[in-house]
Write a protein that holds these residues in place. Structure first.
Motif, PDB file in Angstrom:
ATOM      1  N   ARG A 173       3.532   1.832   6.543  1.00 16.28           N
ATOM      2  CA  ARG A 173       4.442   2.081   5.418  1.00 16.28           C
ATOM      3  C   ARG A 173       4.241   3.503   4.921  1.00 16.28           C
ATOM      4  N   TYR A 174       5.341   4.138   4.559  1.00 12.59           N
ATOM      5  CA  TYR A 174       5.303   5.490   4.012  1.00 12.59           C
ATOM      6  C   TYR A 174       6.446   5.606   3.020  1.00 12.59           C
ATOM      7  N   ASN A 175       6.093   5.861   1.770  1.00 10.36           N
ATOM      8  CA  ASN A 175       7.076   5.800   0.686  1.00 10.36           C
ATOM      9  C   ASN A 175       7.708   4.403   0.680  1.00 10.36           C
ATOM     10  N   LEU A 229       0.182  14.211  -0.989  1.00 11.29           N
ATOM     11  CA  LEU A 229       0.030  13.187  -2.022  1.00 11.29           C
ATOM     12  C   LEU A 229       0.428  11.802  -1.534  1.00 11.29           C
ATOM     13  N   THR A 230       1.283  11.726  -0.534  1.00 10.38           N
ATOM     14  CA  THR A 230       1.768  10.426  -0.058  1.00 10.38           C
ATOM     15  C   THR A 230       0.991  10.021   1.189  1.00 10.38           C
ATOM     16  N   PRO A 231       0.226   8.930   1.112  1.00  8.47           N
ATOM     17  CA  PRO A 231      -0.546   8.500   2.286  1.00  8.47           C
ATOM     18  C   PRO A 231       0.282   7.637   3.212  1.00  8.47           C
ATOM     19  N   LEU A 232      -0.200   7.483   4.425  1.00  3.62           N
ATOM     20  CA  LEU A 232       0.363   6.539   5.383  1.00  3.62           C
ATOM     21  C   LEU A 232      -0.436   5.243   5.249  1.00  3.62           C
ATOM     22  N   GLU A 233       0.222   4.187   4.847  1.00  2.00           N
ATOM     23  CA  GLU A 233      -0.440   2.900   4.653  1.00  2.00           C
ATOM     24  C   GLU A 233      -0.336   2.058   5.923  1.00  2.00           C
ATOM     25  N   LEU A 234      -1.444   1.445   6.289  1.00  3.99           N
ATOM     26  CA  LEU A 234      -1.507   0.568   7.458  1.00  3.99           C
ATOM     27  C   LEU A 234      -1.872  -0.837   6.992  1.00  3.99           C
ATOM     28  N   TRP A 235      -1.079  -1.819   7.425  1.00  6.85           N
ATOM     29  CA  TRP A 235      -1.248  -3.199   6.996  1.00  6.85           C
ATOM     30  C   TRP A 235      -1.453  -4.089   8.216  1.00  6.85           C
TER      31      TRP A 235
END
Length: 409
Positions: free
Chosen positions: A104-106, A165-171
């Motif tokens: 997920r990103y933004n 400022l915006t991280p790359l989220e991994l789920w």
């Protein structure tokens, strides 16, 4: 076969019978030459495509990969690592965890192929030539965790490497829950990394996210388990011999594959296509060489009295057959030599100047890759010889029998 001979006799009664035979022979020569040149060029293109795919595999895939025979993961022990690292020819051993995950990103999200690697991956330097933005770094001394993403993932999530400022989220779904409710707040593990580089190889690698091993192990709850070990060989080491030594060192519980084995399906498909193209072009050359059959048949009828004279001088049927076979060989081999030289010349021009382009802006190479192989040239020559003998033997045998009949009569 009666119709061609009736046509032949009709022409032999005219004044232009010799010129007609010469025209038929010339057509056969040109047909064989064009077919031979086409076969050399097309087989060289297939060789070039196979070589190009191997270069693509080399950019991302390891020299040798170790995976478990059963299951998707295995525990990495010190004894296993030592057995692999001390094998002659092994340079680097990279521990790998690979699985699908949600990125997920933004406000955007997509399914990615998540690959966790240890610090030896950066030492391999495989992705250096594929990087189009950023750098190949997975962590910094201050503890910041980075990820190297494919261009496909960057385009899907509209990731900007300049946005700090915006991280790359991994789920990833938690595997310690008996009943998984995807709507529950604790249904997924989640980690954040910063995009540090973008690479592009080709579409089959366009969903990859490469992250530090510790981050992926925490997300997937793998502890000391891994999905594979990737091995880079020392310069000059032979993959086949190292592969056999590794099999003996680690036992039958692991599958050891080199880069060609990992991509066996694609390479096999290229070879099968090459085989069918070879058969098809051989049929085309055979059709062109049928003109040799007709020209020799006409020549046998025209030279019937000359053959009878040879018999009167003591010639044998074998000698007459060899004369007509040699006539067919001269026509076919002249066309074959011209075709071979023309095909080799076209391949050289394509390699040097890229005469025929791929026609795509996003292609990995500007022009069609070609690789001239001596084995293909010899195979083409062998096919021409077999075709020449096939189409020349029947007219030669008939010429020998016809001459015998005239002599006896």
């Amino acid at each position: 076969m009666n119709l061609p001979f009736r046509i032949a006799r009709r022409y032999f009664l005219s004044r232009n019978k010799r010129s007609f035979i010469s025209i038929i022979a010339l057509i056969a020569m040109v047909g064989v030459g064009v077919g031979t040149m086409s076969m050399v060029v097309v087989l060289s293109v297939f060789n070039g495509m196979e070589d190009l795919n191997r270069q693509i595999f080399k950019t991302f895939d390891a020299d040798i990969k170790i995976t478990p025979v059963e299951g998707r993961r295995f525990a990495v022990s010190d004894s296993l690592l030592k057995a692999v690292q001390t094998t002659n020819g092994v340079s680097l051993v990279t521990q790998v965890i690979e699985d699908n995950a949600l990125a997920r990103y933004n406000d955007l999200q997509t399914i990615v192929r998540l690959k966790g690697v240890d610090s030896t991956f950066e030492q391999r330097g495989q992705l250096d030539t594929a990087l189009i933005e950023g750098s190949l770094r997975l962590r910094t001394p201050n503890g910041t965790q980075y990820a190297v993403i494919s261009e496909g993932v960057r385009n899907s999530l509209l990731i900007s490497l300049e946005d700090y400022l915006t991280p790359l989220e991994l789920w990833y779904p938690r595997n310690d829950r008996r009943t998984l409710n995807l709507t529950a707040p604790d249904a997924f593990n989640q980690v954040s990394v910063r995009p540090g580089g973008t690479f592009f190889i080709e579409s089959r690698y366009d969903d990859y996210v490469i992250a530090p091993l510790s981050v992926v192990a925490s997300l997937l709850q793998y502890d000391n388990e891994r999905t594979s070990l990737e091995i880079q060989l020392k310069p000059g080491a032979t993959p086949g011999s190292v592969l056999q030594r590794l099999k003996k060192a680690i036992g039958p519980d692991f599958l050891v594959q080199d880069r060609d084995s990992l991509n066996a399906d694609l390479l096999r498909a290229i070879r099968v296509e090459k085989l069918f193209v070879t058969i098809t072009l051989s049929m085309i050359i055979l059709v062109a060489a049928i003109n040799i059959f007709f020209s020799l048949s006409m020549l046998a009828i025209e030279k019937k009295s000359d053959v009878a004279m040879l018999y009167a001088m003591g010639a044998t049927p074998g000698l007459v057959r060899r004369i007509f076979l040699a006539e067919g060989a001269i026509v076919a081999l002249t066309g074959a030599v011209v075709g071979l030289l023309g095909g080799i010349g076209l391949c050289w021009l394509q390699q040097q100047y890229g005469l025929v382009s791929m026609g795509m802006v996003s292609s990995l190479v500007d022009a069609y890759p070609v690789k001239l192989d001596l084995g293909d040239v010899l195979l083409t020559g062998l096919i021409i010889i077999l075709i020449t003998i096939t189409v020349s033997y029947i007219p030669a045998r008939r010429a020998a029998k016809s001459g015998q009949f005239v002599r006896v009569g």
